[in-house]
Scaffold this motif. Sequence first.
Motif, PDB file in Angstrom:
ATOM      1  N   ASN A 150      -2.946  -7.187   4.817  1.00 58.55           N
ATOM      2  CA  ASN A 150      -2.177  -6.074   5.363  1.00 58.55           C
ATOM      3  C   ASN A 150      -1.557  -5.165   4.291  1.00 58.55           C
ATOM      4  OD1 ASN A 150      -2.636  -7.088   7.987  1.00 58.55           O
ATOM      5  ND2 ASN A 150      -0.945  -8.531   7.727  1.00 58.55           N
ATOM      6  N   SER A 151      -2.140  -5.129   3.071  1.00 62.85           N
ATOM      7  CA  SER A 151      -1.603  -4.228   2.058  1.00 62.85           C
ATOM      8  C   SER A 151      -2.110  -2.814   2.332  1.00 62.85           C
ATOM      9  CB  SER A 151      -2.012  -4.686   0.658  1.00 62.85           C
ATOM     10  OG  SER A 151      -3.413  -4.747   0.570  1.00 62.85           O
ATOM     11  N   SER A 152      -1.312  -1.820   1.966  1.00 62.75           N
ATOM     12  CA  SER A 152      -1.710  -0.434   2.188  1.00 62.75           C
ATOM     13  C   SER A 152      -2.913  -0.118   1.306  1.00 62.75           C
ATOM     14  CB  SER A 152      -0.548   0.503   1.874  1.00 62.75           C
ATOM     15  OG  SER A 152      -0.142   0.339   0.534  1.00 62.75           O
ATOM     16  N   LYS A 153      -3.671   0.869   1.745  1.00 60.58           N
ATOM     17  CA  LYS A 153      -4.916   1.156   1.035  1.00 60.58           C
ATOM     18  C   LYS A 153      -5.058   2.667   0.877  1.00 60.58           C
ATOM     19  CE  LYS A 153      -9.852   0.043   1.174  1.00 60.58           C
ATOM     20  NZ  LYS A 153     -10.877  -0.742   1.880  1.00 60.58           N
ATOM     21  N   GLU A 154      -4.843   3.118  -0.350  1.00 63.09           N
ATOM     22  CA  GLU A 154      -5.042   4.525  -0.688  1.00 63.09           C
ATOM     23  C   GLU A 154      -5.916   4.598  -1.931  1.00 63.09           C
ATOM     24  OE1 GLU A 154      -1.376   7.176   0.045  1.00 63.09           O
ATOM     25  OE2 GLU A 154      -0.527   5.232  -0.551  1.00 63.09           O
ATOM     26  N   VAL A 155      -6.531   5.759  -2.126  1.00 60.27           N
ATOM     27  CA  VAL A 155      -7.367   5.945  -3.307  1.00 60.27           C
ATOM     28  C   VAL A 155      -6.466   6.120  -4.520  1.00 60.27           C
ATOM     29  CG1 VAL A 155      -9.077   7.384  -4.452  1.00 60.27           C
ATOM     30  CG2 VAL A 155      -9.253   6.950  -1.988  1.00 60.27           C
ATOM     31  N   LEU A 156      -6.590   5.227  -5.478  1.00 59.90           N
ATOM     32  CA  LEU A 156      -5.779   5.275  -6.700  1.00 59.90           C
ATOM     33  C   LEU A 156      -6.468   6.109  -7.768  1.00 59.90           C
ATOM     34  CD1 LEU A 156      -3.339   4.355  -8.340  1.00 59.90           C
ATOM     35  CD2 LEU A 156      -4.599   2.257  -8.913  1.00 59.90           C
TER      36      LEU A 156
END
Length: 660
Positions: free
Chosen positions: A22-28
């Motif tokens: 459930n960790s957030s997922k954005e393009v780093l």
Amino acid sequence: MKMKQLFFGILLFLNVIGFAQNSSKEVLFTIDNKPYFTDEFVRVYKKNLDLVKDESQKELNNYLELFVGYKLKINKAYKLGLQNGTSYQNELKSYRTQLSKNYTSDSKVTKELVEEAYKRFLKEIKASHILFSVDENATPEDTLKAYKQALEVRKRAISGEDFGKLAAEFSQDPSAKDNKGDLGYFTAFRMVYSFETGAYKTSKGSISYPIRTRFGYHLIKVVDIRDNRGDVIVAHIMIMNPSEKSENTDNVDKGMNTIQDIYKKLQQGEKFEDLAKQFSDDKSSSNKGGVLNRFGSGQLSSEEFENVAFNLTKDNPISEPFKTQYGWHIVKLIDKFSVKSIDEMRSDLESKVSKDDRSRLITASMNEKLRKKYSIKRDDKFYSIILNTVSNDIYDGKWEIPSDLKVFNKNLVTINGTKSLTGSSFLNYVKEQQKNKITLKPITKLIDKFYQSYIDQELSQYYDDNLEKEFPEFSAVMDEYRDGLLLFDLMEKEIWNKSKTDTLGLKSFYDKNISNYQWKNRLDVIILSSTNIDIIKKASKYLKNDKSVDFIKEKLNSREGAVNIMAKAGIFEEGNEALPKNIKFETGISDIIKEGEYYFVTKINATLPAGPKLLDECKGKAINDYQQFLEDNWVKDLKNEFKIEINQVVFDSIKKQLKP
């Protein structure tokens, strides 16, 4: 392979088994527009935080730099096509097969079977049986006939008739004529699982109802139940029985007389091993002093031999002569092993369960789960057509697939709405089964059985193919290993091999960085030490008389084994722990130096000034430094080769999230 295992053990970013849910997922960041996400970066950073020794690498800007460098190398590996290498693909496939075993078997059923096996393993059962043969795929009529016969014989045994005589008369086990069905003692895994279960569920002195195995029906009489005696290692001396054709009484007595004479020699103190080598007729063990392989109850063909072996003790390790069907024996106890705990045996029990008939229960349980998990839709009309193409020739192994398969290339079954199985695929599966003996009739029943096993096979394959989608942690571990293998091959190709073979490049690097490869002041010295002042004084005199180190040690160390003087000789740098702290850098023999409880005297043959090391003198360190140099410059080149874009806003957010 050892180098590869070490590489995986120390590689900073590969240990990502811990999966953050459930960790957030954005393009780093992106590399050539391929996205890399925050969830992976956060997971890896947290997982490896305690493993990083360099504090600077814990700083998030530096860590991101390392992480991007790692991903650049993986991109380079793919660009070079290393993922297409046969060795790489085979190793990745092998690893996945091993890892998938944790997901493709029913762990609950396996655990229950292991615990059941261990509980049974604690007991040994002595039993006899009567076999009524019937094929696994026999007709209902033949199966019922064998079952009824077994019931009739059981009634006679229950009524008081001798079980052994009934076994000799009715059993279709060829050995029953001689042993009257006696199986001796056995424990778990010694018999087929269904027979074992029947035996362990029958009380002592009772006769089971007919038990079905792949051999037919069995009646089992449990004669005795005792605690497992564990395993034993013994040595023996054997004098074989004379030939059965021999009518010479002297030959019959000769074996007994010989074994008695050997026993007397043992009582006189002669070695068992020597007598076994000289006199034992068991040539497979005599050259080893009579030692036999470790065994447990029921593993040898002589119960009497086993009983004697297990009755030996440390206080009474050698038996008196005794006779078995093979001849005369004397047995010596080597070692005894009690039954281990379930935790100690778990790995071995799991292995045995997987190879035993029990594994069918695990497979059946998993198949049942998969049938409930996935939808299965069959075209029944098409199935009927396929059914009619299989003839009775299949029972003779002569049936052939229709020559024109076009009509069968359409969909027969759909699994989970995504995987299609054609009629041709099923027909090929049916043909493969001809390799096995086929007896099940009528043919419609046979093909239905093949269809069910075919569906189970395809369900299992579908499940295995989708493990990465089903289990995020499985996917993470596979990504870890996949990238790790690629990175190892890439580093070997681009860095490690080059640093070892590029002699000109290494020499140039050494010349440019020679200040890093410098000797301190050194001494060519002999160092003698002792805790005894009188000994060190004598040693000093010997040195002054130009005696060798070997001469001094021989004179001053006692013949009883006491070590009074120790010596070191060689070239040592200033500050080396081997050198006394107050040593003077002057040639000649020093005064006696005391440090703690030790006295030292030294002979300095030469003093060597500080200066640069030759390349051969520092080659190991130079190669390591050259590798790091190549890698640092290589990463710089990769940054120019690939387009990197970092989302600074997202990274700043991650910094706040990970801030202590």
